[in-house]
Design a protein around this motif. Sequence first.
Motif, PDB file in Angstrom:
ATOM      1  N   SER A  82       8.603 -24.987  29.066  1.00  0.00           N
ATOM      2  CA  SER A  82       9.486 -23.675  28.653  1.00  0.00           C
ATOM      3  C   SER A  82      10.523 -23.993  29.726  1.00  0.00           C
ATOM      4  CB  SER A  82       8.644 -22.663  28.944  1.00  0.00           C
ATOM      5  OG  SER A  82       8.127 -22.449  30.086  1.00  0.00           O
ATOM      6  N   THR A  83      11.502 -22.860  29.428  1.00  0.00           N
ATOM      7  CA  THR A  83      12.758 -22.677  30.301  1.00  0.00           C
ATOM      8  C   THR A  83      12.970 -21.140  30.572  1.00  0.00           C
ATOM      9  OG1 THR A  83      14.274 -22.592  28.471  1.00  0.00           O
ATOM     10  CG2 THR A  83      14.268 -24.830  29.341  1.00  0.00           C
ATOM     11  N   THR A  84      13.580 -21.045  31.708  1.00  0.00           N
ATOM     12  CA  THR A  84      13.788 -19.616  32.210  1.00  0.00           C
ATOM     13  C   THR A  84      14.752 -19.687  33.404  1.00  0.00           C
ATOM     14  OG1 THR A  84      12.484 -17.615  33.136  1.00  0.00           O
ATOM     15  CG2 THR A  84      11.911 -19.834  34.098  1.00  0.00           C
ATOM     16  N   THR A  85      15.458 -18.599  33.611  1.00  0.00           N
ATOM     17  CA  THR A  85      16.295 -18.233  34.523  1.00  0.00           C
ATOM     18  C   THR A  85      15.972 -17.978  35.986  1.00  0.00           C
ATOM     19  OG1 THR A  85      17.142 -16.413  33.869  1.00  0.00           O
ATOM     20  CG2 THR A  85      18.295 -18.136  33.123  1.00  0.00           C
ATOM     21  N   GLU A  86      14.736 -17.399  35.816  1.00  0.00           N
ATOM     22  CA  GLU A  86      14.006 -16.834  37.139  1.00  0.00           C
ATOM     23  C   GLU A  86      12.488 -16.873  36.893  1.00  0.00           C
ATOM     24  OE1 GLU A  86      13.929 -12.003  36.301  1.00  0.00           O
ATOM     25  OE2 GLU A  86      15.754 -12.986  37.211  1.00  0.00           O
ATOM     26  N   ILE A  87      11.755 -16.942  38.182  1.00  0.00           N
ATOM     27  CA  ILE A  87      10.479 -17.184  38.321  1.00  0.00           C
ATOM     28  C   ILE A  87      10.067 -16.108  39.268  1.00  0.00           C
ATOM     29  CG2 ILE A  87       8.556 -18.441  38.887  1.00  0.00           C
ATOM     30  CD1 ILE A  87      10.168 -20.903  37.961  1.00  0.00           C
ATOM     31  N   GLN A  89       8.592 -11.652  40.176  1.00  0.00           N
ATOM     32  CA  GLN A  89       8.659 -10.297  39.267  1.00  0.00           C
ATOM     33  C   GLN A  89       9.092  -9.144  40.124  1.00  0.00           C
ATOM     34  OE1 GLN A  89       4.492  -9.017  39.449  1.00  0.00           O
ATOM     35  NE2 GLN A  89       3.900 -10.181  41.239  1.00  0.00           N
ATOM     36  N   ARG A  99      15.279 -17.349  41.729  1.00  0.00           N
ATOM     37  CA  ARG A  99      16.424 -17.514  40.717  1.00  0.00           C
ATOM     38  C   ARG A  99      16.947 -18.751  40.368  1.00  0.00           C
ATOM     39  NH1 ARG A  99      17.269 -11.602  42.035  1.00  0.00           N
ATOM     40  NH2 ARG A  99      16.690 -10.437  40.159  1.00  0.00           N
ATOM     41  N   ILE A 103      19.179 -23.707  35.577  1.00  0.00           N
ATOM     42  CA  ILE A 103      17.861 -23.385  34.567  1.00  0.00           C
ATOM     43  C   ILE A 103      16.751 -23.798  35.001  1.00  0.00           C
ATOM     44  CG2 ILE A 103      18.561 -24.969  32.760  1.00  0.00           C
ATOM     45  CD1 ILE A 103      17.870 -22.890  30.609  1.00  0.00           C
TER      46      ILE A 103
END
Length: 199
Positions: A82-87, A89, A99, A103
């Motif tokens: 999967s992809t995301t721009t931040e990990i 909370q 961040r 990506i």
Amino acid sequence: MSEEKTKKAWYKRWWAIILFIFVGIWIMGNIVGDKDKSTPTKEEVKISEKPQSEVAIKEAKVYSIGDEIQAGDFKWKITKFSTTTEIGQEIAGTFLGERADGIFIIIDVEIENTGKSAKYLTDSYLKLIDEKNREFSPNSVAAIYLKPQGSALMFEQINPGIIKKGKIVFDVPQGIKVANLRISSNLIESSFYNLKLVI
């Protein structure tokens, strides 16, 4: 007296000739033996060439999501990505995590130790290679913030027969469409296996 001296001299010459012949045969035998050792037979050439061709075939093959890849003493299976721009909370208005500079690509893996003893596994076994042949290493800092806690796969000892599930994170530039996930058999040898990712 002169006859006895003549006989002794003749015997001395005879043994000298025999000794010379034996020494000559021994020297020739060693030279021929060295030539046999230095010149490989057709069978030896075939045996030495076979492993190289097998490695070339393995390196040329490209695997897909869900395929099992035997690399050294570890059997890898990439189950998804999967992809995301931040990990991380938000906690009380503050973002706790990382961040991406570009990506994040998060790789879900299952790894089994198929060897006979415990082995150390590190995320350095994996590299991401894009279509421009740029190489990316895992981002261990971002992986710390993955959920559930402890799912980051960075450096662990795995006993034989145990299957370990985890996630590995890469921070790559925006716009990458296709990349190869390169799995090394270990950190010393150059044998590797490619898995194609369409992002």
